[in-house]
Design a protein around this motif. Structure first.
Motif, PDB file in Angstrom:
ATOM      1  N   GLN A 154       0.978  -1.210   0.064  1.00  0.00           N
ATOM      2  CA  GLN A 154      -0.164   0.054  -0.001  1.00  0.00           C
ATOM      3  C   GLN A 154       0.751   1.353   0.084  1.00  0.00           C
ATOM      4  OE1 GLN A 154      -3.329   0.834   0.081  1.00  0.00           O
ATOM      5  NE2 GLN A 154      -4.037  -1.357  -0.128  1.00  0.00           N
ATOM      6  N   VAL A 155       0.591   2.081  -1.018  1.00  0.00           N
ATOM      7  CA  VAL A 155       1.377   3.513  -1.091  1.00  0.00           C
ATOM      8  C   VAL A 155       0.442   4.570  -0.909  1.00  0.00           C
ATOM      9  CG1 VAL A 155       2.774   4.868  -2.356  1.00  0.00           C
ATOM     10  CG2 VAL A 155       3.077   2.329  -2.469  1.00  0.00           C
ATOM     11  N   THR A 156       0.729   5.463   0.020  1.00  0.00           N
ATOM     12  CA  THR A 156      -0.022   6.739  -0.155  1.00  0.00           C
ATOM     13  C   THR A 156       0.838   8.198  -0.431  1.00  0.00           C
ATOM     14  OG1 THR A 156      -1.161   6.044   2.016  1.00  0.00           O
ATOM     15  CG2 THR A 156      -1.322   8.183   1.450  1.00  0.00           C
ATOM     16  N   LEU A 157       0.385   8.631  -1.750  1.00  0.00           N
ATOM     17  CA  LEU A 157       1.163   9.617  -2.466  1.00  0.00           C
ATOM     18  C   LEU A 157       0.555  10.995  -1.683  1.00  0.00           C
ATOM     19  CD1 LEU A 157       1.491   8.155  -5.756  1.00  0.00           C
ATOM     20  CD2 LEU A 157       3.338   8.248  -3.940  1.00  0.00           C
ATOM     21  N   ALA A 158       1.049  11.922  -0.916  1.00  0.00           N
ATOM     22  CA  ALA A 158       0.564  12.960  -0.712  1.00  0.00           C
ATOM     23  C   ALA A 158       0.707  13.920  -1.952  1.00  0.00           C
ATOM     24  CB  ALA A 158       1.381  13.648   0.481  1.00  0.00           C
ATOM     25  N   LYS A 159      -0.334  14.456  -2.429  1.00  0.00           N
ATOM     26  CA  LYS A 159      -0.592  15.354  -3.380  1.00  0.00           C
ATOM     27  C   LYS A 159       0.149  16.966  -2.983  1.00  0.00           C
ATOM     28  CE  LYS A 159      -4.748  13.714  -5.415  1.00  0.00           C
ATOM     29  NZ  LYS A 159      -6.089  14.289  -5.954  1.00  0.00           N
ATOM     30  N   TRP A 160       0.614  17.473  -4.142  1.00  0.00           N
ATOM     31  CA  TRP A 160       1.385  18.656  -3.869  1.00  0.00           C
ATOM     32  C   TRP A 160       0.257  19.775  -3.846  1.00  0.00           C
ATOM     33  CZ3 TRP A 160       6.056  20.432  -3.007  1.00  0.00           C
ATOM     34  CH2 TRP A 160       6.252  21.924  -3.228  1.00  0.00           C
ATOM     35  N   ASP A 161      -0.912  19.641  -4.629  1.00  0.00           N
ATOM     36  CA  ASP A 161      -2.156  20.280  -4.403  1.00  0.00           C
ATOM     37  C   ASP A 161      -3.101  19.586  -4.256  1.00  0.00           C
ATOM     38  OD1 ASP A 161      -2.554  19.511  -7.301  1.00  0.00           O
ATOM     39  OD2 ASP A 161      -1.484  21.501  -7.848  1.00  0.00           O
ATOM     40  N   GLY A 162      -4.578  20.139  -4.497  1.00  0.00           N
ATOM     41  CA  GLY A 162      -5.580  19.354  -4.449  1.00  0.00           C
ATOM     42  C   GLY A 162      -6.230  19.230  -5.693  1.00  0.00           C
ATOM     43  N   ALA A 163      -5.527  19.069  -6.655  1.00  0.00           N
ATOM     44  CA  ALA A 163      -5.858  19.027  -8.111  1.00  0.00           C
ATOM     45  C   ALA A 163      -6.433  17.430  -8.289  1.00  0.00           C
ATOM     46  CB  ALA A 163      -4.961  19.342  -9.183  1.00  0.00           C
ATOM     47  N   SER A 164      -7.208  17.176  -9.041  1.00  0.00           N
ATOM     48  CA  SER A 164      -7.564  15.809  -9.288  1.00  0.00           C
ATOM     49  C   SER A 164      -6.837  15.109 -10.440  1.00  0.00           C
ATOM     50  CB  SER A 164      -9.097  15.758  -9.810  1.00  0.00           C
ATOM     51  OG  SER A 164      -9.576  14.513 -10.263  1.00  0.00           O
ATOM     52  N   TRP A 165      -6.189  14.131 -10.302  1.00  0.00           N
ATOM     53  CA  TRP A 165      -5.332  13.227 -11.435  1.00  0.00           C
ATOM     54  C   TRP A 165      -6.264  12.650 -12.393  1.00  0.00           C
ATOM     55  CZ3 TRP A 165      -0.136  11.260  -9.315  1.00  0.00           C
ATOM     56  CH2 TRP A 165       0.290  12.149  -8.558  1.00  0.00           C
ATOM     57  N   PRO A 166      -6.261  12.600 -13.558  1.00  0.00           N
ATOM     58  CA  PRO A 166      -6.928  11.929 -14.545  1.00  0.00           C
ATOM     59  C   PRO A 166      -6.367  10.677 -14.703  1.00  0.00           C
ATOM     60  CG  PRO A 166      -5.717  13.613 -15.861  1.00  0.00           C
ATOM     61  CD  PRO A 166      -5.507  13.873 -14.373  1.00  0.00           C
ATOM     62  N   ALA A 167      -5.247  10.295 -14.340  1.00  0.00           N
ATOM     63  CA  ALA A 167      -4.381   9.168 -14.378  1.00  0.00           C
ATOM     64  C   ALA A 167      -3.105   9.172 -13.340  1.00  0.00           C
ATOM     65  CB  ALA A 167      -3.683   8.946 -15.934  1.00  0.00           C
ATOM     66  N   LEU A 168      -2.936   8.055 -12.980  1.00  0.00           N
ATOM     67  CA  LEU A 168      -1.753   7.795 -12.285  1.00  0.00           C
ATOM     68  C   LEU A 168      -0.424   8.048 -12.563  1.00  0.00           C
ATOM     69  CD1 LEU A 168      -0.749   6.924  -9.511  1.00  0.00           C
ATOM     70  CD2 LEU A 168      -0.713   4.618 -10.254  1.00  0.00           C
ATOM     71  N   ALA A 169      -0.327   7.622 -14.088  1.00  0.00           N
ATOM     72  CA  ALA A 169       1.149   7.624 -14.713  1.00  0.00           C
ATOM     73  C   ALA A 169       0.998   8.708 -15.589  1.00  0.00           C
ATOM     74  CB  ALA A 169       1.134   6.357 -15.313  1.00  0.00           C
ATOM     75  N   ARG A 170       1.993   9.456 -15.800  1.00  0.00           N
ATOM     76  CA  ARG A 170       1.878  10.838 -16.691  1.00  0.00           C
ATOM     77  C   ARG A 170       1.640  10.215 -18.406  1.00  0.00           C
ATOM     78  NH1 ARG A 170       6.787  15.095 -17.319  1.00  0.00           N
ATOM     79  NH2 ARG A 170       5.583  16.909 -17.909  1.00  0.00           N
ATOM     80  N   ASP A 171       2.055   9.306 -18.710  1.00  0.00           N
ATOM     81  CA  ASP A 171       2.100   8.818 -20.108  1.00  0.00           C
ATOM     82  C   ASP A 171       1.078   7.608 -20.151  1.00  0.00           C
ATOM     83  OD1 ASP A 171       3.302   6.694 -19.082  1.00  0.00           O
ATOM     84  OD2 ASP A 171       5.222   6.525 -20.300  1.00  0.00           O
ATOM     85  N   ALA A 172       0.322   7.498 -19.493  1.00  0.00           N
ATOM     86  CA  ALA A 172      -0.966   6.643 -19.746  1.00  0.00           C
ATOM     87  C   ALA A 172      -1.959   7.024 -20.732  1.00  0.00           C
ATOM     88  CB  ALA A 172      -1.662   6.336 -18.324  1.00  0.00           C
ATOM     89  N   PRO A 173      -2.179   5.898 -21.652  1.00  0.00           N
ATOM     90  CA  PRO A 173      -2.863   6.340 -22.674  1.00  0.00           C
ATOM     91  C   PRO A 173      -4.252   6.425 -22.468  1.00  0.00           C
ATOM     92  CG  PRO A 173      -1.956   4.037 -23.009  1.00  0.00           C
ATOM     93  CD  PRO A 173      -1.249   4.997 -21.986  1.00  0.00           C
ATOM     94  N   GLY A 174      -4.844   7.150 -23.024  1.00  0.00           N
ATOM     95  CA  GLY A 174      -6.604   7.201 -22.694  1.00  0.00           C
ATOM     96  C   GLY A 174      -7.233   5.673 -23.044  1.00  0.00           C
TER      97      GLY A 174
END
Length: 172
Positions: A138-158
């Motif tokens: 289990q990994v908890t990533l503390a967001k830098w800001d409160g923005a919603s992420w549309p994907a976990l990985a930056r290069d995740a294809p739609g």
């Protein structure tokens, strides 16, 4: 001292530039001209090991096995990421290494890559945590800001599992 070793006449040590994504850059190289080289640095009491980082798309998981199944969810402050693999157990806590960087999550077990994810957004590494259970990390990533992420990985294809919260495989 380490800094004097770099300055010593005839020293094989060289200062290098490491970009935001942890990529080694040749001096004076423009990012678009030549991609950086990814590498992993492991420091222990035995010394420092530098090796080529595994490709993000090589499909390997723990000890060269299949990539783990990954579930993730988010709220305003954090992302909860669960890695499922039968080879994970609490007894391996000493052998697992979880590294947090502003835009990258790297996990290895016995020196073998479990995950190397360029994150969609920025996190607070010092506030991010992990815990190991039977068959699950289990990994908890503390967001830098409160923005919603549309994907976990930056290069995740739609349309892939990594592009929205839920179950799937992340390129490891």
């Amino acid at each position: 001292s380490l800094s004097s070793a770099f300055r010593a006449r005839g020293s094989p040590l060289e200062l290098v530039e490491v970009g935001d994504a942890g990529e080694l850059r040749r001096p004076g190289c423009v990012e678009e001209e030549l991609p950086g080289e990814r590498f992993a640095v492991t420091c222990s009491r035995a010394g420092v090991e530098i090796a080529a980082a595994p490709s993000a798309g090589d499909g390997r998981g723990v000890a060269g096995g299949p990539a783990p199944r990954v579930d993730w969810a988010q709220d305003r402050d954090d992302l909860q990421v669960a890695f499922f693999d039968d080879r994970l157990s609490e007894s391996l806590k000493h052998a697992i290494r979880v590294q947090f960087a502003a835009r990258r999550l790297t996990i290895s077990l016995h020196g073998q890559a479990l995950a190397d994810i360029e994150l969609h957004g920025r996190i607070r590494p010092d506030e991010s945590t992990w815990s190991l259970g039977e068959g699950e990390l289990q990994v908890t990533l503390a967001k830098w800001d409160g923005a919603s992420w549309p994907a976990l990985a930056r290069d995740a294809p739609g349309g892939t599992p990594a592009s929205s919260p839920g179950t799937g495989l992340v390129g490891v």
